[in-house]
Design an enzyme around this catalytic site. Structure first.
Site, PDB file in Angstrom:
ATOM      1  N   HIS A  17       0.987  -1.451   0.069  1.00  0.00           N
ATOM      2  CA  HIS A  17       0.035   0.054   0.068  1.00  0.00           C
ATOM      3  C   HIS A  17       1.006   1.254  -0.153  1.00  0.00           C
ATOM      4  O   HIS A  17       1.455   1.697   1.062  1.00  0.00           O
ATOM      5  CB  HIS A  17      -1.029  -0.130   1.181  1.00  0.00           C
ATOM      6  CG  HIS A  17      -1.707   1.152   1.238  1.00  0.00           C
ATOM      7  ND1 HIS A  17      -3.309   0.950   1.277  1.00  0.00           N
ATOM      8  CD2 HIS A  17      -1.729   2.527   1.235  1.00  0.00           C
ATOM      9  CE1 HIS A  17      -3.782   1.984   1.167  1.00  0.00           C
ATOM     10  NE2 HIS A  17      -2.931   2.992   1.148  1.00  0.00           N
ATOM     11  N   HIS A  60       1.583   5.361  -1.651  1.00  0.00           N
ATOM     12  CA  HIS A  60       1.360   6.509  -2.390  1.00  0.00           C
ATOM     13  C   HIS A  60       2.612   7.249  -3.153  1.00  0.00           C
ATOM     14  O   HIS A  60       3.382   7.528  -2.152  1.00  0.00           O
ATOM     15  CB  HIS A  60       0.617   7.447  -1.614  1.00  0.00           C
ATOM     16  CG  HIS A  60      -0.915   6.957  -1.027  1.00  0.00           C
ATOM     17  ND1 HIS A  60      -1.906   7.232  -1.711  1.00  0.00           N
ATOM     18  CD2 HIS A  60      -1.146   6.368  -0.091  1.00  0.00           C
ATOM     19  CE1 HIS A  60      -2.940   6.795  -1.024  1.00  0.00           C
ATOM     20  NE2 HIS A  60      -2.553   6.197   0.007  1.00  0.00           N
ATOM     21  N   LYS A  63      -9.331  -0.374  -6.214  1.00  0.00           N
ATOM     22  CA  LYS A  63      -9.304   0.422  -4.789  1.00  0.00           C
ATOM     23  C   LYS A  63     -10.678   0.839  -4.685  1.00  0.00           C
ATOM     24  O   LYS A  63     -11.166   1.661  -5.292  1.00  0.00           O
ATOM     25  CB  LYS A  63      -8.172   1.381  -4.612  1.00  0.00           C
ATOM     26  CG  LYS A  63      -8.111   2.090  -3.441  1.00  0.00           C
ATOM     27  CD  LYS A  63      -7.828   1.315  -2.297  1.00  0.00           C
ATOM     28  CE  LYS A  63      -7.896   2.050  -0.957  1.00  0.00           C
ATOM     29  NZ  LYS A  63      -6.804   2.829  -0.910  1.00  0.00           N
ATOM     30  N   HIS A 100     -10.556   1.216   1.642  1.00  0.00           N
ATOM     31  CA  HIS A 100     -10.335   2.156   2.539  1.00  0.00           C
ATOM     32  C   HIS A 100     -11.564   2.099   3.474  1.00  0.00           C
ATOM     33  O   HIS A 100     -12.656   2.560   3.171  1.00  0.00           O
ATOM     34  CB  HIS A 100     -10.224   3.529   1.836  1.00  0.00           C
ATOM     35  CG  HIS A 100     -10.186   4.519   3.082  1.00  0.00           C
ATOM     36  ND1 HIS A 100      -8.971   5.146   3.185  1.00  0.00           N
ATOM     37  CD2 HIS A 100     -10.677   5.032   4.025  1.00  0.00           C
ATOM     38  CE1 HIS A 100      -8.979   6.099   4.290  1.00  0.00           C
ATOM     39  NE2 HIS A 100     -10.287   6.080   4.838  1.00  0.00           N
ATOM     40  N   HIS A 155      -4.833  -0.630   5.712  1.00  0.00           N
ATOM     41  CA  HIS A 155      -4.315   0.041   6.712  1.00  0.00           C
ATOM     42  C   HIS A 155      -5.286   0.092   8.188  1.00  0.00           C
ATOM     43  O   HIS A 155      -5.806   1.300   8.622  1.00  0.00           O
ATOM     44  CB  HIS A 155      -4.123   1.577   6.633  1.00  0.00           C
ATOM     45  CG  HIS A 155      -5.089   2.245   5.602  1.00  0.00           C
ATOM     46  ND1 HIS A 155      -6.603   2.192   5.936  1.00  0.00           N
ATOM     47  CD2 HIS A 155      -4.884   2.941   4.305  1.00  0.00           C
ATOM     48  CE1 HIS A 155      -7.088   2.963   4.862  1.00  0.00           C
ATOM     49  NE2 HIS A 155      -6.241   3.291   3.992  1.00  0.00           N
ATOM     50  N   ASP A 170       1.273   2.661   3.563  1.00  0.00           N
ATOM     51  CA  ASP A 170       0.335   3.890   3.358  1.00  0.00           C
ATOM     52  C   ASP A 170       1.316   5.176   3.394  1.00  0.00           C
ATOM     53  O   ASP A 170       1.041   5.954   3.785  1.00  0.00           O
ATOM     54  CB  ASP A 170      -0.845   3.815   4.168  1.00  0.00           C
ATOM     55  CG  ASP A 170      -1.835   4.789   3.999  1.00  0.00           C
ATOM     56  OD1 ASP A 170      -1.813   5.248   2.825  1.00  0.00           O
ATOM     57  OD2 ASP A 170      -2.647   5.220   4.724  1.00  0.00           O
TER      58      ASP A 170
END
Length: 383
Positions: free
Chosen positions: A49, A51, A135, A173, A211, A285
């Protein structure tokens, strides 16, 4: 024993995987010195995970992840979001161009689910060889989620059925966005009102709850069939509780979504992750923002932890007396769940104090990492 001499100790560690119903055992080499120094030799980890952003920010941060990890599941919440396979392929090319020379880092792409996603896009994604998951962002739940899902049981259901058909994981999420629900309860309510009913309706859908932050999520993950539902866990949710947002004044660089929770939840997650269960795997994350976008009246959510994540995971497992279970969490459980081969290269983590930089400058400003200016105990050795 003379100072500087090393004694190698080997431990047999049983590992259970989704593809191996029997008990599999693996030798992990722990190298100890006469003093306090210690080295861990680990199969190269992956980040499930991550970004990476785009433009200058992408070019500033991708090398940190590439140094530590072999692969990463890359989040699609750009502006505009990555909603098609063609867009995912193009984004992947921009990541590859930003990598250091001779890097073997492999970005694994994802699609951003919307109310308008069509089932045919899932078939294209599966055939592409570069898109590995989809996602789910509830609309308004986090950074750049305004285009996310508003009708999962209606408009999105045909797409989810197609995903189950192609064994394409749904990355969740897990928070509701109802303003009447307390922000600290949004994960629990999501599990109760959305995720649990969804899996009753689509029992063959493969899901990663991203997460996780609560004991409620842990209980839910443990109640599901192993190999069909799993969770990623971040270093911040293993090490920090919600007091960390306010100690010594408001701490914007500890603000992330899902928000940090009570200490009792942190302890539950640590216990689950360090138990050796294959249901949990590494997902940082890591979410970089320029300093001024964090330190402002309406600061962005996200913690940049890519340069320190492995050091922090090692700290958690060491404190729990579970260093023998670290490699499964960092390097085995993720690829096993996704049906991908494990990495074959190795890394070494050395127990040697090092100082985290106060910030990382780049073309448009600077990025403040997690635990900026502090001393950590585990260091990724280049040798």
């Amino acid at each position: 024993m003379q100072a500087g001499c090393y004694v190698a100790t080997r431990a047999w560690i049983p590992l259970q995987t989704s593809s191996d119903k029997g008990s599999r055992r693996r030798r992990v080499l722990v190298v100890r010195s006469a003093g306090s120094r210690m080295e861990l030799s680990l199969t190269r980890p992956d980040d499930w995970h991550l970004h990476l952003r785009e433009g200058d920010l992408l070019r500033a941060v991708v090398s940190h992840s590439a140094r530590h990890f072999g692969r990463a599941i890359v989040m699609p919440n750009l502006k505009p979001p990555i909603t098609t396979t063609a867009a995912a392929v193009a984004y992947r090319q921009s990541i590859l161009k930003a990598l250091p020379p001779d890097s073997g880092f492999d970005p694994l792409m994802t699609l951003y689910l919307t109310d308008n996603t069509i089932p045919e896009e899932i078939e294209l994604a599966r055939k592409s060889g570069v898109v590995f998951a989809v996602k789910l962002y509830p609309a308004g739940a986090t950074t750049n989620s305004q285009d996310g899902v508003t009708d999962i049981f209606g408009k999105c259901l045909p797409v989810l059925e197609e995903m189950a058909k192609h064994n394409m994981p749904l990355l969740v999420h897990g928070e509701v966005t109802d303003p009447n629900i307390d922000i600290f309860d949004r994960e629990r309510v999501f599990v109760e009102t959305i995720l649990s009913p969804l899996l009753i309706k689509l029992p063959h859908l493969k899901v990663v709850m991203e997460h996780i932050t609560t004991m409620d999520a842990v209980k839910f993950i443990e109640s599901c069939n192993e190999g069909s539902v799993a969770a990623t866990v971040t270093p911040q949710h293993l090490l920090l509780n919600r007091n960390s947002l306010f100690q010594g004044g408001l701490q914007p660089h500890n603000y992330c979504l899902p928000v940090l929770k009570r200490e009792i939840h942190r302890q539950a997650i640590v216990s689950a992750v360090t138990s050796g269960s294959s249901r949990y795997f590494l997902g940082t994350d890591s979410a970089p923002h320029e300093r001024q976008k964090k330190e402002c009246p309406c600061g962005c959510a996200g913690i940049y932890n890519a340069p320190v994540a492995l050091s922090l995971y090692a700290k958690v497992f060491e404190q729990a007396g579970a260093l023998d279970k670290l490699e499964a969490f960092t390097s085995f459980n993720g690829p096993d769940f996704y049906g991908l081969p494990r990495n074959t290269s190795k890394i070494k983590l050395r127990k040697s104090p090092w100082n985290v930089p106060d910030s990382y400058p780049y073309a448009s400003g600077e990025i403040v990492p997690m635990f900026a200016g502090e001393t950590l105990e585990w260091f990724l050795s280049d040798n």
